[in-house]
Design a protein around this motif. Structure first.
Motif, PDB file in Angstrom:
ATOM      1  N   LYS A 153       0.813  -1.226   0.000  1.00 54.18           N
ATOM      2  CA  LYS A 153       0.000   0.000   0.000  1.00 54.18           C
ATOM      3  C   LYS A 153       0.845   1.273   0.000  1.00 54.18           C
ATOM      4  CE  LYS A 153      -4.095  -2.113   1.875  1.00 54.18           C
ATOM      5  NZ  LYS A 153      -4.459  -2.844   3.080  1.00 54.18           N
ATOM      6  N   LYS A 154       2.108   1.170   0.432  1.00 54.44           N
ATOM      7  CA  LYS A 154       2.996   2.343   0.446  1.00 54.44           C
ATOM      8  C   LYS A 154       3.402   2.739  -0.964  1.00 54.44           C
ATOM      9  CE  LYS A 154       5.128   1.274   4.850  1.00 54.44           C
ATOM     10  NZ  LYS A 154       6.166   0.347   5.292  1.00 54.44           N
ATOM     11  N   ASN A 155       3.235   1.851  -1.931  1.00 58.48           N
ATOM     12  CA  ASN A 155       3.689   2.112  -3.295  1.00 58.48           C
ATOM     13  C   ASN A 155       2.539   2.671  -4.134  1.00 58.48           C
ATOM     14  OD1 ASN A 155       4.522   1.925  -5.985  1.00 58.48           O
ATOM     15  ND2 ASN A 155       5.823   0.159  -5.570  1.00 58.48           N
ATOM     16  N   SER A 156       2.659   3.938  -4.526  1.00 59.42           N
ATOM     17  CA  SER A 156       1.552   4.622  -5.225  1.00 59.42           C
ATOM     18  C   SER A 156       1.337   4.070  -6.642  1.00 59.42           C
ATOM     19  CB  SER A 156       1.821   6.119  -5.278  1.00 59.42           C
ATOM     20  OG  SER A 156       3.017   6.323  -6.000  1.00 59.42           O
ATOM     21  N   LYS A 157       2.276   3.263  -7.125  1.00 60.34           N
ATOM     22  CA  LYS A 157       2.134   2.689  -8.475  1.00 60.34           C
ATOM     23  C   LYS A 157       1.349   1.386  -8.461  1.00 60.34           C
ATOM     24  CE  LYS A 157       6.100   4.988 -10.343  1.00 60.34           C
ATOM     25  NZ  LYS A 157       7.426   4.902 -10.904  1.00 60.34           N
ATOM     26  N   ARG A 194      -2.168  -0.899  -6.908  1.00 58.83           N
ATOM     27  CA  ARG A 194      -3.447  -0.967  -6.196  1.00 58.83           C
ATOM     28  C   ARG A 194      -3.593  -2.371  -5.675  1.00 58.83           C
ATOM     29  NH1 ARG A 194      -7.811   2.352  -9.698  1.00 58.83           N
ATOM     30  NH2 ARG A 194      -6.545   4.231  -9.797  1.00 58.83           N
ATOM     31  N   THR A 195      -4.153  -2.493  -4.475  1.00 62.14           N
ATOM     32  CA  THR A 195      -4.224  -3.824  -3.880  1.00 62.14           C
ATOM     33  C   THR A 195      -5.472  -3.987  -3.015  1.00 62.14           C
ATOM     34  OG1 THR A 195      -2.777  -5.492  -2.876  1.00 62.14           O
ATOM     35  CG2 THR A 195      -2.855  -3.370  -1.748  1.00 62.14           C
ATOM     36  N   ILE A 196      -6.013  -5.210  -3.006  1.00 67.75           N
ATOM     37  CA  ILE A 196      -7.093  -5.520  -2.063  1.00 67.75           C
ATOM     38  C   ILE A 196      -6.817  -6.889  -1.434  1.00 67.75           C
ATOM     39  CG2 ILE A 196      -9.036  -4.195  -3.031  1.00 67.75           C
ATOM     40  CD1 ILE A 196      -9.933  -6.926  -4.315  1.00 67.75           C
ATOM     41  N   THR A 197      -7.295  -7.047  -0.200  1.00 62.51           N
ATOM     42  CA  THR A 197      -7.214  -8.361   0.439  1.00 62.51           C
ATOM     43  C   THR A 197      -8.596  -8.985   0.327  1.00 62.51           C
ATOM     44  OG1 THR A 197      -5.637  -7.406   2.009  1.00 62.51           O
ATOM     45  CG2 THR A 197      -6.520  -9.587   2.536  1.00 62.51           C
ATOM     46  N   SER A 198      -8.656 -10.070  -0.445  1.00 64.10           N
ATOM     47  CA  SER A 198      -9.945 -10.722  -0.660  1.00 64.10           C
ATOM     48  C   SER A 198     -10.087 -11.916   0.297  1.00 64.10           C
ATOM     49  CB  SER A 198     -10.012 -11.201  -2.119  1.00 64.10           C
ATOM     50  OG  SER A 198     -10.831 -12.333  -2.207  1.00 64.10           O
ATOM     51  N   PRO A 199     -11.293 -12.137   0.862  1.00 65.72           N
ATOM     52  CA  PRO A 199     -11.479 -13.268   1.786  1.00 65.72           C
ATOM     53  C   PRO A 199     -11.621 -14.626   1.097  1.00 65.72           C
ATOM     54  CG  PRO A 199     -13.515 -12.050   1.563  1.00 65.72           C
ATOM     55  CD  PRO A 199     -12.505 -11.324   0.730  1.00 65.72           C
ATOM     56  N   ILE A 200     -11.460 -14.659  -0.205  1.00 69.13           N
ATOM     57  CA  ILE A 200     -11.573 -15.939  -0.933  1.00 69.13           C
ATOM     58  C   ILE A 200     -10.484 -16.912  -0.455  1.00 69.13           C
ATOM     59  CG2 ILE A 200     -11.197 -16.967  -3.236  1.00 69.13           C
ATOM     60  CD1 ILE A 200     -12.823 -14.667  -4.377  1.00 69.13           C
ATOM     61  N   GLY A 201     -10.868 -18.167  -0.299  1.00 65.95           N
ATOM     62  CA  GLY A 201      -9.897 -19.211   0.080  1.00 65.95           C
ATOM     63  C   GLY A 201      -9.228 -18.899   1.408  1.00 65.95           C
ATOM     64  N   ASN A 202      -7.897 -18.936   1.404  1.00 66.08           N
ATOM     65  CA  ASN A 202      -7.144 -18.621   2.619  1.00 66.08           C
ATOM     66  C   ASN A 202      -6.824 -17.137   2.732  1.00 66.08           C
ATOM     67  OD1 ASN A 202      -6.924 -21.304   3.649  1.00 66.08           O
ATOM     68  ND2 ASN A 202      -5.444 -21.723   2.009  1.00 66.08           N
ATOM     69  N   GLY A 203      -7.509 -16.323   1.903  1.00 65.34           N
ATOM     70  CA  GLY A 203      -7.242 -14.892   1.865  1.00 65.34           C
ATOM     71  C   GLY A 203      -6.231 -14.615   0.772  1.00 65.34           C
ATOM     72  N   GLU A 204      -6.662 -13.858  -0.235  1.00 62.53           N
ATOM     73  CA  GLU A 204      -5.787 -13.603  -1.387  1.00 62.53           C
ATOM     74  C   GLU A 204      -5.545 -12.105  -1.518  1.00 62.53           C
ATOM     75  OE1 GLU A 204      -4.619 -16.362  -2.793  1.00 62.53           O
ATOM     76  OE2 GLU A 204      -5.976 -17.430  -1.458  1.00 62.53           O
ATOM     77  N   GLU A 205      -4.287 -11.708  -1.557  1.00 63.53           N
ATOM     78  CA  GLU A 205      -3.960 -10.313  -1.870  1.00 63.53           C
ATOM     79  C   GLU A 205      -3.921 -10.224  -3.389  1.00 63.53           C
ATOM     80  OE1 GLU A 205      -3.665  -8.239   0.663  1.00 63.53           O
ATOM     81  OE2 GLU A 205      -3.166  -6.399  -0.397  1.00 63.53           O
ATOM     82  N   ILE A 206      -4.705  -9.318  -3.937  1.00 62.63           N
ATOM     83  CA  ILE A 206      -4.732  -9.149  -5.396  1.00 62.63           C
ATOM     84  C   ILE A 206      -4.215  -7.745  -5.677  1.00 62.63           C
ATOM     85  CG2 ILE A 206      -6.160  -9.214  -7.484  1.00 62.63           C
ATOM     86  CD1 ILE A 206      -8.123 -10.995  -5.899  1.00 62.63           C
ATOM     87  N   THR A 207      -3.074  -7.691  -6.333  1.00 60.57           N
ATOM     88  CA  THR A 207      -2.346  -6.437  -6.521  1.00 60.57           C
ATOM     89  C   THR A 207      -2.164  -6.177  -8.007  1.00 60.57           C
ATOM     90  OG1 THR A 207      -1.122  -6.990  -4.511  1.00 60.57           O
ATOM     91  CG2 THR A 207      -0.187  -5.240  -5.902  1.00 60.57           C
ATOM     92  N   ILE A 208      -2.422  -4.932  -8.418  1.00 57.74           N
ATOM     93  CA  ILE A 208      -2.221  -4.596  -9.831  1.00 57.74           C
ATOM     94  C   ILE A 208      -1.118  -3.546  -9.942  1.00 57.74           C
ATOM     95  CG2 ILE A 208      -3.293  -3.602 -11.912  1.00 57.74           C
ATOM     96  CD1 ILE A 208      -5.887  -4.747 -11.113  1.00 57.74           C
ATOM     97  N   ARG A 209      -0.231  -3.762 -10.879  1.00 58.24           N
ATOM     98  CA  ARG A 209       0.782  -2.731 -11.176  1.00 58.24           C
ATOM     99  C   ARG A 209       0.135  -1.732 -12.125  1.00 58.24           C
ATOM    100  NH1 ARG A 209       6.473  -2.997 -14.545  1.00 58.24           N
ATOM    101  NH2 ARG A 209       6.724  -0.730 -14.479  1.00 58.24           N
ATOM    102  N   MET A 210      -0.054  -0.488 -11.663  1.00 59.11           N
ATOM    103  CA  MET A 210      -0.756   0.525 -12.444  1.00 59.11           C
ATOM    104  C   MET A 210       0.184   1.271 -13.381  1.00 59.11           C
ATOM    105  SD  MET A 210      -3.764   0.123 -11.276  1.00 59.11           S
ATOM    106  CE  MET A 210      -4.673   1.515 -11.872  1.00 59.11           C
ATOM    107  N   ASP A 211       1.473   1.392 -12.984  1.00 54.80           N
ATOM    108  CA  ASP A 211       2.398   2.265 -13.697  1.00 54.80           C
ATOM    109  C   ASP A 211       3.788   1.647 -13.669  1.00 54.80           C
ATOM    110  OD1 ASP A 211       3.535   4.421 -14.871  1.00 54.80           O
ATOM    111  OD2 ASP A 211       3.272   5.760 -13.158  1.00 54.80           O
TER     112      ASP A 211
END
Ligand SMILES: C[S@@+](CC[C@H](N)C(=O)[O-])C[C@H]1O[C@@H](n2cnc3c(N)ncnc32)[C@H](O)[C@@H]1O
Length: 205
Positions: free
Chosen positions: A182-186, A188-205
């Motif tokens: 989350k400290k990296n402005s480039k 975007r990320t969410i923590t999804s409760p699917i399964g054992n909990g999945e962090e889904i992060t997109i490189r925007m830039d």
């Protein structure tokens, strides 16, 4: 999904269930520790929506997650590089890939992920290369893996990280990981409760 892939996935799910319920006694280093079926479906769907061609996985184990990924990636004639340090798990994974008929889509790199990723990062061919990455090895190095991988991910590429919420013993470490992203402005990320909990992060830039 073709029959061969579905049969291998079913068998691995059965094995995983037995290991979790302690119906089968397996030594700690031989446990599958696989993603859940739901997570497999989610990653498969992300790969399909992205029409992903190049994928990197850290932590192959016996290949359950790799097969979910290969099922989508093979339709784009893409390739998966997957990293695993345990030779006996690699052997089992290779048998599973053969049985599923997806060996041609997968290349296994055997060894310590920190060393392999450090090497890969220095190779020009991997710069901005991967459309999708699954991080699912030891949790104590998760931030190091992420930092090594980031420059190898294409803009718009997705990084998925397992075990954000379960087992609970990893929660503190994984929360730090999420904060790090989350400290990296480039990104975007969410923590999804699917399964054992999945962090889904997109490189925007
Ligand atoms: C959670 S399991 C992976 C499960 C797999 N992704 C699946 O869903 O079927 C983690 C794997 O990472 C491997 N591993 C742990 N530390 C590693 C390291 N430093 N280098 C390479 N592999 C490592 C372990 O041997 C184990 O097989």
């Amino acid at each position: 999904m073709n029959d061969a892939i579905s049969k291998v996935l079913d068998k691995l799910e059965e094995q995983s269930k037995k290991e979790k319920s302690r119906e089968t006694q397996v030594s700690a280093e031989d446990r599958m520790l696989a993603i859940t079926k739901e997570t497999g479906e989610l990653i498969n769907m992300i790969l399909r929506v992205k029409k992903a061609k190049n994928m990197l996985e850290v932590g192959t184990s016996t290949g359950y997650s790799t097969i979910w990924c290969a099922e989508a990636i093979s339709e784009q004639s893409g390739k998966i590089i997957t990293i695993e340090k345990n030779p006996s798990k690699i052997k089992r994974a290779m048998t599973n890939f053969e049985r599923a008929g997806i060996s041609n889509t997968i290349s296994i790199k055997e060894g310590n992920a920190l060393e392999i990723l450090t090497q890969m990062k220095s190779q020009q061919e991997y710069f901005d290369f991967f459309d999708c990455v699954l991080i699912d090895a030891d949790k104590e190095n998760v931030i190091k893996y992420f930092d090594l991988i980031l420059s190898m991910v294409s803009i718009g590429g997705v990084i998925i990280t397992d075990n954000m919420l379960y087992p609970e013993k990893y929660r503190e470490c994984m929360a730090k990981y999420s904060e790090h992203i989350k400290k990296n402005s480039k990104l975007r990320t969410i923590t999804s409760p699917i399964g054992n909990g999945e962090e889904i992060t997109i490189r925007m830039d």
